[in-house]
Design a protein around this motif. Structure first.
Motif: not given
Length: 194
Positions: A163-173
């Motif tokens: 969840g944390e990695v997905a959220a960080a990647l979402d923010k970058l995108m």
């Protein structure tokens, strides 16, 4: 003249400060600052710490005990030496893997470092930190296996990491999409004006 005196003069001049400016900052007389710079007068510990904080250097640098301005520079240099030692000890087939990882990280960071893009750099930091902390939680959970409760904790830690990695990647995108579309984030003043 002592190393401290030389360093103090140099740092003061780098910031285009007069002795009077520095005295005002320290709550001292100009003659006291002059004494630090020429007469071998030594500041008390609190003043020394104030000088180090103001000039963003270590006390050791100010005193001439170290040529690195900040402790973080020493830590970074030591970390590099330790990393190289570990890299050199790797089997030959793993060295290209590590090199590829580092190349990818370098490419990812380079553009944003050159443009001083603090927002993206903070997002990268959050992503890497999230992965590191998540992996730590997973490793702690695996230490107690095959206990059923430990297995549940492991699954929870793994889920949180995802969840944390997905959220960080979402923010970058989202940052990339906003940049491509020229979207300006609203700051607090913009929001209050609405």
């Amino acid at each position: 003249m002592s190393r401290f005196s030389n360093r103090l003069i140099s740092l003061r001049k780098e910031q285009k400060m007069t002795q009077s400016d520095l005295a005002k900052l320290l709550g001292k007389q100009r003659s006291t600052v002059s004494g630090y710079e020429t007469d071998g007068k030594e500041p008390d510990f609190d003043t020394l710490c104030t000088l180090a904080d103001h000039f963003e250097v270590s006390v050791d640098y100010l005193l001439g005990r170290d040529d690195e301005r900040r402790h973080a520079d020493v830590v970074f240099r030591n970390d590099n030496a330790n990393f190289k030692r570990h890299y050199d000890a790797l089997p030959a087939d793993l060295k290209p893997v590590v090199t590829e990882i580092l190349d990818d990280v370098y490419v990812m960071l380079k553009r944003d470092m050159q443009s001083n893009n603090g927002e993206r750099l903070h997002l990268y930091r959050d992503l890497i930190h999230g992965i590191l902390e998540g992996r730590r939680a997973v490793r702690q959970s695996t230490a107690a296996l095959p206990d059923a409760a430990a297995m549940s904790a492991l699954m929870e830690a793994q889920s949180e990491l995802k969840g944390e990695v997905a959220a960080a990647l979402d923010k970058l995108m989202q940052f990339d999409v906003d940049a491509a579309l020229g979207v300006k984030k609203m700051d607090e003043q913009d929001i209050k004006a609405i």
